[in-house]
Scaffold this motif. Structure first.
Motif, short mmCIF file in Angstrom:
data_model
loop_
_atom_site.label_atom_id
_atom_site.label_comp_id
_atom_site.label_asym_id
_atom_site.label_seq_id
_atom_site.Cartn_x
_atom_site.Cartn_y
_atom_site.Cartn_z
N LEU A 58 12.74 0.68 16.49
CA LEU A 58 14.11 1.24 16.99
C LEU A 58 15.39 0.22 17.05
CD1 LEU A 58 12.59 2.63 20.39
CD2 LEU A 58 13.48 3.96 18.36
N SER B 247 9.00 -2.42 18.09
CA SER B 247 9.75 -3.24 17.27
C SER B 247 11.06 -2.81 16.92
CB SER B 247 8.88 -3.44 15.65
OG SER B 247 9.82 -4.24 14.86
N SER B 248 11.97 -3.99 16.72
CA SER B 248 13.28 -3.57 16.48
C SER B 248 13.60 -3.47 15.18
CB SER B 248 14.29 -4.76 17.08
OG SER B 248 13.84 -5.82 16.61
N THR B 249 14.50 -2.64 14.81
CA THR B 249 15.03 -2.51 13.38
C THR B 249 16.54 -2.42 13.32
OG1 THR B 249 14.57 -1.13 11.15
CG2 THR B 249 14.64 -0.19 13.39
#
Lengths: 296, 296
Positions: A95, A128-130
């Motif tokens: 996200l 996880s970041s994106t």
């Protein structure tokens, strides 16, 4: 509050308290790995992973509960195709840091509801970041009896072809709310010898040729017989995809018993004979307009 | 040639022929679900999923073989933390339609090599397109003996704290080439009672407090004793992360035998006592500078 402000650990704490637990869970979400008891009776292990990507599998602005639901149900539809029982799920949420924690909790509400619908425990996962679109990847482990699993292979010349439910038009709304045909699939393999089975995700026009190829046979379809969802044309039924209905091949001699038993057990779900398998001939398979293909 | 031009089915065909197969695979990549035989002897099932995202876990332009390697090795590092044996992997590749098929094949070369390194079969997966950064999600299933798995919980006051290898500076290059400490971890639980164990992925400064919290104990560290990678400062060793070394707690009485046995078995891998666990006191834990936290 967005994820950056809330922090990963606090978001995880909120998620963890609400996760559906598995009966056979020894270590689960929050541990480095999930550890679960194997199914009794020497059953086989069944594994499947699938993902949904914003702007590919759902639109920005779609109801986050629906998005979570679909993310969980997509791999479960493959369990239906295999006639296997799903038991344990791992969820990866990828996200933007700007995503709101309320949105994430709603996605998890959908994931949790979908898992609970089939008594599945969510035993782990990853955040996880994106910088890109929201992506949800769900992996599911389960089990199946040794003699009972189904695949695309095994269809025989002369077999009847059946589909469950109604095809076409799912893309408008139904694809976010579907219920994989696990109950129906388990009933089928309990009472009949199912030669080949798969779920229709890319559209009958793509998926049926795949089943035929894997079974090394040809097929004939009566287009007019295709069970269509309300408002769907024959082309919609063939090409739209996202139906998540079952397509299966079964010996012709089972036809009558199958149809009678099905009506009695699943009075609200249609079951339709749409054609049959045959030896490959020079005439070849009836050409289908193509359904949705990734990367085209 | 990019993926759009090549088409999903042809790309898949190229990938499928090269995948490492599992010994216990009954149905695998290309089927709706993977079906595998359970481990003999009533072992427990171990599950883990993890992902790498372009611009978060690797830079655009990184060697695609390295990217595939890292994507597979990350969840395997959690198997090391759990002292479990990985057996089966599912790979989800989420890529732009403009990605080149050569790049994808190189990523798979890394995935395949990493899997083969630990005799793991890649038994299935998924391809999806995305308008965003390349993302690779890998789920791994395996097994562990009932009395042998380790977690962050179970550390006891008085235990010694050890770390394998050297910490710090991994982010520059080593994080793309690391080998999870599965062999070392299995050796540890074969010969010793390991009270608590985890892999250091976010940095000792974040991960050690997690182990202490899960074990409900406090900890003391001798910062000067931290084994540092060449060129790394003490702060690097504490905060950089991506080390993928093991951190574990073991009874003080095992110290001598552990160190002697380790040197004999793994002469090239350092093992360092960095501190100990103790009862929580009013003094509290030594404050650590924070390592990498997602969403901060």
């Amino acid at each position: 509050m967005n994820l950056k402000a809330l922090g990963e650990d606090r978001l995880l704490a909120q998620i963890l308290t609400r996760l559906p637990r598995a009966r056979d869970e020894i270590a689960g979400a929050g541990d480095d790995c999930a550890i679960v008891r194997p199914a009794a009776g020497g059953k086989l292990i069944v594994l499947k992973t699938d993902c949904v990507v914003e702007s590919v599998h759902f639109r920005f602005g779609a109801n986050p509960v629906d998005i979570g639901w679909k993310a969980m149900m997509r791999p479960l539809s493959d369990f239906a195709a295999t006639s296997a029982l799903p038991q344990f799920a791992l969820v990866t949420l990828i996200l933007s840091k700007e995503a709101s924690s309320a949105w994430v909790m709603q996605v998890y509400r959908g994931l949790n509801r979908a898992a609970a619908r089939f008594k599945i425990g969510i035993v782990g996962g990853e955040l996880s970041s994106t910088p890109g679109p929201a992506t949800i990847s769900v992996s599911v482990a389960g089990s199946v009896e040794k003699g009972r699993w189904t695949s695309r292979r095994g269809g025989k010349a002369g077999d009847d072809l059946f589909v469950t439910g109604r095809l076409g038009g799912a893309i408008k709304r139904r694809h976010l709310r579907f219920i994989p045909r696990i109950t129906e699939s388990r009933w089928l393999t309990k009472h009949f010898s199912i030669h080949a089975m798969m779920d229709i995700s890319d559209g009958l026009g793509i998926d049926l040729p795949r089943l035929a190829r894997a079974s090394k046979v040809g097929f004939t379809i009566d287009k007019e017989s295709l069970p269509r969802a309300r408002g769907a044309t024959i082309d919609n039924a063939i090409s739209d995809g996202e139906d998540y209905e079952l397509l299966f091949a079964i010996a012709r001699r089972d036809r009558e018993q199958l149809c009678t038993g099905w009506r009695r057990t699943f009075p609200k779900v249609s079951l339709t004979r749409i054609g049959s398998l045959h030896r490959k001939s020079k005439v070849g398979n009836r050409k289908f307009p193509s359904g949705y293909v990734h990367f085209q």
